[in-house]
Structure formats: structure tokens, C-alpha cells
Motif scaffolding. Structure first.
Motif, PDB file in Angstrom:
ATOM      1  N   ARG A  12     140.824  59.631 -48.191  1.00 59.25           N
ATOM      2  CA  ARG A  12     140.917  58.167 -48.102  1.00 59.25           C
ATOM      3  C   ARG A  12     139.358  57.674 -47.567  1.00 59.25           C
ATOM      4  N   ALA A  13     138.765  58.274 -46.730  1.00 56.55           N
ATOM      5  CA  ALA A  13     137.460  57.998 -46.360  1.00 56.55           C
ATOM      6  C   ALA A  13     136.468  57.816 -47.436  1.00 56.55           C
ATOM      7  N   ALA A  14     136.571  58.917 -48.491  1.00 53.94           N
ATOM      8  CA  ALA A  14     135.681  58.952 -49.746  1.00 53.94           C
ATOM      9  C   ALA A  14     136.042  57.722 -50.528  1.00 53.94           C
ATOM     10  N   LYS A  15     137.393  57.369 -50.607  1.00 50.01           N
ATOM     11  CA  LYS A  15     137.736  56.392 -51.508  1.00 50.01           C
ATOM     12  C   LYS A  15     137.503  54.935 -50.909  1.00 50.01           C
ATOM     13  N   LEU A  16     137.596  54.785 -49.615  1.00 48.09           N
ATOM     14  CA  LEU A  16     137.437  53.485 -49.041  1.00 48.09           C
ATOM     15  C   LEU A  16     135.822  53.240 -49.170  1.00 48.09           C
ATOM     16  N   THR A  17     134.955  54.241 -48.962  1.00 45.33           N
ATOM     17  CA  THR A  17     133.487  53.874 -49.047  1.00 45.33           C
ATOM     18  C   THR A  17     133.227  53.911 -50.856  1.00 45.33           C
ATOM     19  N   ARG A  18     134.048  54.561 -51.413  1.00 41.71           N
ATOM     20  CA  ARG A  18     133.540  54.461 -53.005  1.00 41.71           C
ATOM     21  C   ARG A  18     133.971  52.724 -53.331  1.00 41.71           C
ATOM     22  N   ARG A  19     134.920  52.365 -52.821  1.00 41.15           N
ATOM     23  CA  ARG A  19     135.425  50.997 -53.156  1.00 41.15           C
ATOM     24  C   ARG A  19     134.140  50.021 -52.640  1.00 41.15           C
ATOM     25  N   ALA A  20     133.677  50.332 -51.168  1.00 44.17           N
ATOM     26  CA  ALA A  20     132.880  49.496 -50.762  1.00 44.17           C
ATOM     27  C   ALA A  20     131.605  49.565 -51.522  1.00 44.17           C
ATOM     28  N   ALA A  21     131.099  50.523 -52.275  1.00 46.94           N
ATOM     29  CA  ALA A  21     130.032  50.925 -52.787  1.00 46.94           C
ATOM     30  C   ALA A  21     130.125  49.883 -54.172  1.00 46.94           C
ATOM     31  N   ARG A  22     131.266  49.634 -54.727  1.00 46.55           N
ATOM     32  CA  ARG A  22     131.234  48.892 -55.938  1.00 46.55           C
ATOM     33  C   ARG A  22     130.486  47.655 -55.772  1.00 46.55           C
ATOM     34  N   VAL A  23     130.870  47.279 -54.306  1.00 42.76           N
ATOM     35  CA  VAL A  23     130.236  45.630 -54.163  1.00 42.76           C
ATOM     36  C   VAL A  23     128.857  45.652 -53.533  1.00 42.76           C
ATOM     37  N   GLY A  24     128.098  46.893 -53.447  1.00 44.27           N
ATOM     38  CA  GLY A  24     126.931  47.121 -52.996  1.00 44.27           C
ATOM     39  C   GLY A  24     126.669  47.671 -51.521  1.00 44.27           C
ATOM     40  N   PHE A  25     127.814  47.896 -50.927  1.00 37.34           N
ATOM     41  CA  PHE A  25     127.922  48.271 -49.506  1.00 37.34           C
ATOM     42  C   PHE A  25     127.840  49.805 -49.483  1.00 37.34           C
ATOM     43  N   ASP A  26     126.602  50.417 -49.247  1.00 44.45           N
ATOM     44  CA  ASP A  26     126.380  51.828 -49.608  1.00 44.45           C
ATOM     45  C   ASP A  26     125.143  52.076 -49.143  1.00 44.45           C
ATOM     46  N   TRP A  27     125.076  53.584 -48.864  1.00 43.17           N
ATOM     47  CA  TRP A  27     123.730  54.206 -48.542  1.00 43.17           C
ATOM     48  C   TRP A  27     122.997  54.010 -49.699  1.00 43.17           C
ATOM     49  N   PRO A  28     121.684  54.581 -49.808  1.00 46.18           N
ATOM     50  CA  PRO A  28     120.970  54.335 -51.049  1.00 46.18           C
ATOM     51  C   PRO A  28     121.117  55.801 -51.740  1.00 46.18           C
ATOM     52  N   LEU A  43     132.950  62.869 -38.988  1.00 44.21           N
ATOM     53  CA  LEU A  43     133.796  63.165 -40.047  1.00 44.21           C
ATOM     54  C   LEU A  43     134.042  62.079 -41.488  1.00 44.21           C
ATOM     55  N   PHE A  44     133.712  61.074 -40.855  1.00 47.57           N
ATOM     56  CA  PHE A  44     133.506  59.825 -41.886  1.00 47.57           C
ATOM     57  C   PHE A  44     132.493  59.923 -42.765  1.00 47.57           C
ATOM     58  N   VAL A  45     131.250  60.279 -41.993  1.00 48.02           N
ATOM     59  CA  VAL A  45     129.999  60.429 -42.581  1.00 48.02           C
ATOM     60  C   VAL A  45     129.946  61.561 -43.607  1.00 48.02           C
ATOM     61  N   LEU A  46     130.581  62.756 -43.068  1.00 45.77           N
ATOM     62  CA  LEU A  46     130.358  63.796 -43.990  1.00 45.77           C
ATOM     63  C   LEU A  46     131.298  63.463 -45.355  1.00 45.77           C
ATOM     64  N   ALA A  47     132.378  62.719 -45.330  1.00 48.55           N
ATOM     65  CA  ALA A  47     133.318  62.538 -46.457  1.00 48.55           C
ATOM     66  C   ALA A  47     132.438  61.709 -47.611  1.00 48.55           C
ATOM     67  N   ASN A  48     131.289  60.761 -46.531  1.00 45.03           N
ATOM     68  CA  ASN A  48     130.431  59.976 -47.544  1.00 45.03           C
ATOM     69  C   ASN A  48     129.290  60.858 -48.116  1.00 45.03           C
ATOM     70  N   LEU A  49     128.835  61.701 -47.362  1.00 42.22           N
ATOM     71  CA  LEU A  49     127.837  62.660 -47.822  1.00 42.22           C
ATOM     72  C   LEU A  49     128.426  63.644 -49.016  1.00 42.22           C
ATOM     73  N   ALA A  50     129.745  63.641 -48.857  1.00 39.78           N
ATOM     74  CA  ALA A  50     130.609  64.700 -50.501  1.00 39.78           C
ATOM     75  C   ALA A  50     130.455  63.673 -51.352  1.00 39.78           C
ATOM     76  N   ARG A  51     130.757  62.313 -50.975  1.00 36.67           N
ATOM     77  CA  ARG A  51     131.008  61.453 -52.110  1.00 36.67           C
ATOM     78  C   ARG A  51     129.523  61.180 -53.019  1.00 36.67           C
ATOM     79  N   LYS A  52     128.484  61.123 -52.182  1.00 41.06           N
ATOM     80  CA  LYS A  52     127.237  60.691 -52.613  1.00 41.06           C
ATOM     81  C   LYS A  52     126.865  61.721 -53.450  1.00 41.06           C
ATOM     82  N   LEU A  53     127.127  63.183 -53.256  1.00 45.03           N
ATOM     83  CA  LEU A  53     126.869  64.536 -53.759  1.00 45.03           C
ATOM     84  C   LEU A  53     127.903  64.696 -55.109  1.00 45.03           C
ATOM     85  N   GLU A  54     128.844  63.655 -55.262  1.00 52.28           N
ATOM     86  CA  GLU A  54     129.743  63.865 -56.407  1.00 52.28           C
ATOM     87  C   GLU A  54     130.476  65.096 -56.182  1.00 52.28           C
TER      88      GLU A  54
END
Length: 270
Positions: free
Chosen positions: A152-168, A206-217
Motif C-alpha cells: 500500500r505504501a508503494a501504491k500510495l506514492t505511485r499515485r502521488a508521483a503521477r501528479v508530480g509529488f515524488d523524489w527525483p 519502512l515507508f521510505v524503503l517501500a518508496n526506494l523499491a518503487r523507484k527501482l521498479e
């Protein structure tokens, strides 16, 4: 080989009849008659994980069995809903069929997609339209609370990333992880540790780690399952090494167990 056969249709009808018999008020199974949506839901989740486990082990015979268990869960929920006059299995099957047709106009309509990325964009747009039709507003709407937390953490931030709210990039996420690590260290340094604040800081990590995994696909749940399997494999090697010396883990020192752990780790790399 195809699933669209008279045999498949008959076996599905047979399963529906079995389910109805199990829930029969007079002659059914006492346990099955007592169940409701809330009591069956945990089994549904468990069966989905067992499907994933069979796939990870490449055990195709087990996969057929586990998929049957998962299908039974769908049939179970549909039977209970039919008894309550809410919907039936036909409505479930019709609903997903129509949804798949609606979300794949490039297959079932005139539209064509040139590549997977274009199709993914169209898919997400269709899902957004469906959420809007259900009056689910906001970028984060519609994500089930019952999802595994890392997923869910990865999905939440994937949604946010679609509108530009994301780490580069992933490096920026690692910088954030370092920041969160320091915040946890600061909490640990307190004379009186606050469990709630510690839980908050660990949750942030843990939330940041989920984001890291997402950024690395990568799938964070799959990453953690892999780590779990690796720990289990290596710890069993530690136990085996100790058993060869007629010793048990509780009789060994941490240094001794660590030495066996490092030996198991080295053996995997050979």
C-alpha cells in the motif's frame, strides 16, 4: 489448450452446487453455515498468499491446487451474497468481464495502443474514471486499507508521483532514508524512550524503503519475502552446523552462531 471448454463450464457449475450444498440451512456443513464475510475474509487473504508462494517455488501442481482454493473463496463470498439477496456469482463474473472489456478498448474496440506504457496510461485513466463514478475523489482514493502495508505504501506514492509529488531518483530516496535513520537514532538516545515515537520513526523508515523499491521498479513485498527466505535458509544452515557438533542454538554463543552464519553466506556465493 484453452479454459473456454464445456468441461470447464461444467466443473464451475459443479463447484457452485457444492458450495450451495455446504451452506444448505438443513443439510449443509455446520461450520460452513456459521461463517460470514468477516470470518471468511482472512482465509481469502491467506489463500492469495499461498498462490504467490506456489508461484515463487515454481510448484505448478501446487499452484493448480492453490488456485482452486482461491476460486473457492470467491464462490464462498458469492454464495453468501446470493443468500442475502445482494448479488450472485454470475454478477461477479459479469462485472469483471465487463470491466476487462472496458479497460482494454485496444483489444475489444477500435482503439489501438502502440506500446505497454501507452496502455498503462490508458488503464490508469479508465480506473480514475471508474473511481470518479463511484464518488471516490482525490488522487489516493480507492486503495484498500487491507492491502499489505508495504504494498500500500508503494501504491500510495505511485499515485502521488503521477501528479508530480515524488523524489527525483533513487539516490534522493536514500538521502531521505539516511535522514529518517538519524531521527530514529535521536529517539533511541533519549533517556526515556517513547514507544509511540519509536513506532512512528520505524514506520517512516519502512515507508521510505517501500518508496526506494518503487523507484527501482521492484515489488517491496517480493523483496521482503526474498529476505525472509534467505534468513530462514541461512539460519537453518546454522542449526545444521550446530547439530553436526551435537549442539543446539540455545547452547551456542552469539559469536559461534555468527561464524556459522557467515559460513552459510559464503557457501551461497560459491
Amino acid at each position: 489448450m484453452t479454459n473456454d471448454t464445456p468441461e470447464a463450464a461444467e466443473e464451475l457449475r459443479r463447484l457452485l452446487r457444492v458450495m450451495a450444498a455446504l451452506r444448505d440451512p438443513e443439510r449443509g456443513c455446520p461450520w460452513d453455515r456459521e461463517q460470514d464475510f468477516d470470518t471468511i475474509a482472512p482465509y481469502t487473504i491467506e489463500e492469495a498468499y499461498e498462490v504467490a508462494d506456489a508461484i515463487a517455488r515454481r510448484d505448478w501442481a501446487a499452484l493448480a491446487d492453490e488456485l482452486g482454493d482461491l476460486l473457492f473463496q470467491v464462490v464462498y463470498h458469492a454464495q453468501m451474497a446470493a443468500e442475502a439477496g445482494r448479488f450472485d456469482f454470475a454478477a461477479v463474473a459479469r462485472g469483471i468481464t465487463e470491466k476487462m472489456i472496458r479497460r482494454h478498448p485496444h483489444v475489444f474496440g477500435e482503439a489501438r495502443r502502440e506500446n505497454a506504457a501507452e496502455q498503462t496510461e490508458a488503464w490508469e485513466a479508465q480506473k480514475a474514471a471508474e473511481r470518479a463514478a463511484r464518488a471516490e475523489t482525490g488522487v489516493l482514493a480507492g486503495l484498500p486499507l487491507a492491502l499489505p502495508a508495504l504494498t500500500r505504501a508503494a501504491k500510495l506514492t505511485r499515485r502521488a508521483a503521477r501528479v508530480g509529488f515524488d523524489w527525483p531518483d533513487a539516490a534522493a530516496v536514500l538521502d531521505k532514508l539516511a535522514e529518517e535513520t538519524e531521527e530514529l537514532r535521536a529517539e533511541l538516545a533519549q533517556a526515556e524512550r517513547d514507544p509511540a515515537r519509536l513506532a512512528d520513526e520505524v514506520g517512516d523508515m519502512l515507508f521510505v524503503l517501500a518508496n526506494l523499491a518503487r523507484k527501482l521498479e521492484l515489488d517491496p513485498e517480493a523483496c521482503l519475502r526474498g529476505a525472509n527466505a534467505k534468513f530462514e535458509r541461512r539460519f537453518r544452515a546454522v542449526e545444521a552446523a550446530l547439530a553436526a557438533a551435537s549442539r543446539r542454538p540455545e547452547e551456542a554463543s552469539l559469536a559461534e552462531m555468527e561464524a556459522h552464519w557467515q559460513a552459510a553466506k559464503a557457501a551461497e556465493r560459491e
